[in-house]
Scaffold this active site. Sequence first.
Site, PDB file in Angstrom:
ATOM      1  N   ASN A 241      41.733  -3.141  25.274  1.00  0.00           N
ATOM      2  CA  ASN A 241      42.532  -4.141  24.572  1.00  0.00           C
ATOM      3  C   ASN A 241      43.755  -3.535  23.899  1.00  0.00           C
ATOM      4  O   ASN A 241      44.781  -4.209  23.724  1.00  0.00           O
ATOM      5  CB  ASN A 241      41.667  -4.865  23.530  1.00  0.00           C
ATOM      6  CG  ASN A 241      41.042  -3.916  22.528  1.00  0.00           C
ATOM      7  OD1 ASN A 241      40.453  -2.897  22.887  1.00  0.00           O
ATOM      8  ND2 ASN A 241      41.152  -4.240  21.240  1.00  0.00           N
TER       9      ASN A 241
ATOM     10  N   HIS B 136      35.908  -1.431  29.582  1.00  0.00           N
ATOM     11  CA  HIS B 136      36.120  -1.219  28.141  1.00  0.00           C
ATOM     12  C   HIS B 136      35.151  -1.998  27.244  1.00  0.00           C
ATOM     13  O   HIS B 136      34.400  -1.381  26.486  1.00  0.00           O
ATOM     14  CB  HIS B 136      37.569  -1.545  27.786  1.00  0.00           C
ATOM     15  CG  HIS B 136      37.958  -1.119  26.407  1.00  0.00           C
ATOM     16  ND1 HIS B 136      37.895   0.194  25.992  1.00  0.00           N
ATOM     17  CD2 HIS B 136      38.406  -1.825  25.327  1.00  0.00           C
ATOM     18  CE1 HIS B 136      38.302   0.286  24.732  1.00  0.00           C
ATOM     19  NE2 HIS B 136      38.606  -0.932  24.304  1.00  0.00           N
TER      20      HIS B 136
ATOM     21  N   HIS C 265      33.131  -7.087  17.538  1.00  0.00           N
ATOM     22  CA  HIS C 265      33.201  -7.493  18.960  1.00  0.00           C
ATOM     23  C   HIS C 265      31.840  -7.919  19.522  1.00  0.00           C
ATOM     24  O   HIS C 265      31.609  -7.838  20.731  1.00  0.00           O
ATOM     25  CB  HIS C 265      33.776  -6.358  19.820  1.00  0.00           C
ATOM     26  CG  HIS C 265      35.089  -5.824  19.332  1.00  0.00           C
ATOM     27  ND1 HIS C 265      36.231  -6.590  19.284  1.00  0.00           N
ATOM     28  CD2 HIS C 265      35.436  -4.593  18.851  1.00  0.00           C
ATOM     29  CE1 HIS C 265      37.231  -5.863  18.813  1.00  0.00           C
ATOM     30  NE2 HIS C 265      36.780  -4.655  18.536  1.00  0.00           N
TER      31      HIS C 265
ATOM     32  N   ASP D  20      38.364   5.078  23.410  1.00  0.00           N
ATOM     33  CA  ASP D  20      39.230   4.792  22.256  1.00  0.00           C
ATOM     34  C   ASP D  20      39.697   6.081  21.581  1.00  0.00           C
ATOM     35  O   ASP D  20      39.529   6.275  20.377  1.00  0.00           O
ATOM     36  CB  ASP D  20      38.492   3.898  21.261  1.00  0.00           C
ATOM     37  CG  ASP D  20      38.141   2.542  21.863  1.00  0.00           C
ATOM     38  OD1 ASP D  20      38.813   1.565  21.519  1.00  0.00           O
ATOM     39  OD2 ASP D  20      37.206   2.479  22.685  1.00  0.00           O
TER      40      ASP D  20
ATOM     41  N   HIS E 168      35.450   0.476  23.222  1.00  0.00           N
ATOM     42  CA  HIS E 168      35.773  -0.712  22.431  1.00  0.00           C
ATOM     43  C   HIS E 168      35.134  -0.700  21.047  1.00  0.00           C
ATOM     44  O   HIS E 168      35.816  -0.923  20.052  1.00  0.00           O
ATOM     45  CB  HIS E 168      35.373  -1.967  23.200  1.00  0.00           C
ATOM     46  CG  HIS E 168      36.075  -3.218  22.748  1.00  0.00           C
ATOM     47  ND1 HIS E 168      37.373  -3.227  22.304  1.00  0.00           N
ATOM     48  CD2 HIS E 168      35.642  -4.514  22.670  1.00  0.00           C
ATOM     49  CE1 HIS E 168      37.720  -4.462  22.003  1.00  0.00           C
ATOM     50  NE2 HIS E 168      36.688  -5.259  22.205  1.00  0.00           N
TER      51      HIS E 168
ATOM     52  N   HIS F  70      33.816   1.191  17.969  1.00  0.00           N
ATOM     53  CA  HIS F  70      34.109   2.532  17.465  1.00  0.00           C
ATOM     54  C   HIS F  70      32.862   3.140  16.825  1.00  0.00           C
ATOM     55  O   HIS F  70      32.787   3.386  15.614  1.00  0.00           O
ATOM     56  CB  HIS F  70      35.289   2.492  16.500  1.00  0.00           C
ATOM     57  CG  HIS F  70      36.511   1.917  17.139  1.00  0.00           C
ATOM     58  ND1 HIS F  70      37.496   1.267  16.443  1.00  0.00           N
ATOM     59  CD2 HIS F  70      36.893   1.879  18.449  1.00  0.00           C
ATOM     60  CE1 HIS F  70      38.433   0.864  17.277  1.00  0.00           C
ATOM     61  NE2 HIS F  70      38.085   1.212  18.494  1.00  0.00           N
TER      62      HIS F  70
END
Length: 512
Positions: free
Chosen positions: A257, A339, A349, A200, A376, A378
Site C-alpha cells: 500500500n 502484501h 488492518h 515494510d 503490511h 508491522h
Amino acid sequence: MGLVSVLLISFCVLSISMIGTDNIVVGIPTTLDGPFKPVTVPLDKTFRGHAVDLPDTDPRVQRVVQGFEPEQISVSLSTTHDSVWISWITGDFQIGDRIKPLNPKTVASVVRYGRLRIPLIHKATGYSLVYNQLYPFVGLQNYTSGIIHHVRLTGLKPNTLYHYQCGDPSIPAMSSTYYFKTMPASGPKSYPSRIAIVGDLGLTYNTTSTVDHVIGNNPDLILLTPIHETYQPRWDYWGRYMQPVTSKIPIMVVEGNHEIEKQVENQTFVAYSSRFAFPSKESGSSSTFYYSFNAGGIHFIMLGGYIAYNKSAHQYKWLKKDLAKVDRKVTPWLVATWHPPWYSTYKAHYREAECMRTAMEDLLYQYGVDIIFNGHIHAYERSNRVYNYTLDPCGPVHITVGDGGNREKMAIAHADEPRNCPDPSTTPDEYMGGFCAFNFTSGPAAGKFCWDRQPDYSAYRESSFGHGIFEVKNETHALWTWHRNQDMYNSPGDQIYIVRQPERCPTEPKHF
C-alpha cells in the site's frame, strides 16, 4: 584416554545425534507436531526501536557518482536460473515546480559480464526510461527521476558466480565491477542456501539494523516490500543505501500500500513499476503486480493485493494458468507472497484483505501451496496450517513479516483483546474497496467478528522489528527462522521446520 579426548568424543557424538539427514536438526519443532497452542510474546516495553527516517545528510544516502555514472545498482531474477536482470540509474533526479525530464535515449544501457573478473567477455543491452511524479494540488513539488536502466542477461550457468559492469561505455560512464551468483537449476534436490524475507523495510535507523542482520545471515536471495515514501527523492536515498546489498544479492519485490503514491490522472505505483525489473513477461504476466519465478526447487508466486483479483480478473486467470504449469517433481515447494495478510490477528488492518482471501484461497489450497509470506502488519506472526479459518493439515502456513523497520513503528494491539475488535465497516481496504468480512459462522468465534482470545490458527505472534530466513533442506523439510533485531545474529526469535506431506495433501485440484 585423557579428559580432553573424552570431551571431544562426547561433543562429536552429541553433534551427530542432533543432525539428521539433509542437515535436519533434531529438537527444533516441526509442523507435524502441530497444531500448536497459540503463543503471544509479551511486549518488551523497553524496546520500541529507532523508527526515525535516515536524514538526507546521512552519507549512506547521498549521491557519490559523477555525471552519468551508474548508481542504485541492483540484481533481480528472471523466471529461471539462466537469466537475471541488472538495473541502475544514471543522472540525478530533479524536484521543483519547473522540471525538465532527462532524455533516456542520450545514455545507453549496457552490461558487460563474465565468469572471470577480467576480461568481461559478454555484453547485453536493454532499455531505459524516466518517470515523473506530478501532483494536482499545491504544496508538493513535482519530481522527475534520473534515467532508469534495465538489462536482462541470458545464457547463464546455474549456481555460478558472475562479475559485471553496467553503464554506457561510449561516454565513458561505466560502474565498478560487481558480482552476483545465479540460482541453482530447478530440481527436487537443488535449493538456494538461504532466502531472506523482509516486509515494510522503509529507510529508518531500524531499517539499518534489519539490513545489518540480513547481511549477517548471508542470504542468496531477498524477498521484500521496499519502502514507505511519497517524497520521491527518498526512493533515490533508498536505492543508494541498499546498493551494497542489492548489487550482489538478487532482490524480488512485491507492491504494498505504501507504493500506491497517487498522482495526476489517477496514476499509481509509478515509482514501484519503473524502478524495479520484474520477470512479468517471462512468466506470462502482463503486470508488474504479479509474476512468478523459480529458485532451485522452489516455485515462487508473487501476487498483487492492490489490483483486481476476482475470478474474472486478469490476475486470477494468470494465477490459474501459472499453478497448472507447476511440476512438483521439479519444484516440490510452492510459495506465494503478497502484501496484506489474510490471517493476521492484530487490530491494525484486521481482515482488511478478506475480499482477496475469498477470491483466491480455494485456488491456492487446491494446488497445495505450502507457505504464504506477507507484510503490511508491522509485527511478526506465524499461523498453524489453516484453510478458511479452520485448522487443516493441508493448509498453508501463513507468515506475516511486516516488521522490517519503516517509520510507522510497531503494531501492538490484538483484535481479540478487550475493546480492540474493530467495527466491521472500518475494515475494508481503502484503495481496493469492497466488503467481504462478515461475522464467523462456525467455531469458537461463531456469531462474532473477532475471537475473544488468540485464535487457534495463530501459533505465534510478537511485536518486534526483524526479518526471516527461509532454508529449504529437501523435498519435504524447510527451516523457517525469524530473527529479532535486538537479538544476536545467531539467536532465533521463532524457529520451526515446515514439513510437506505430498502423499497426504493434494498438489493439484481434482475438480474445477
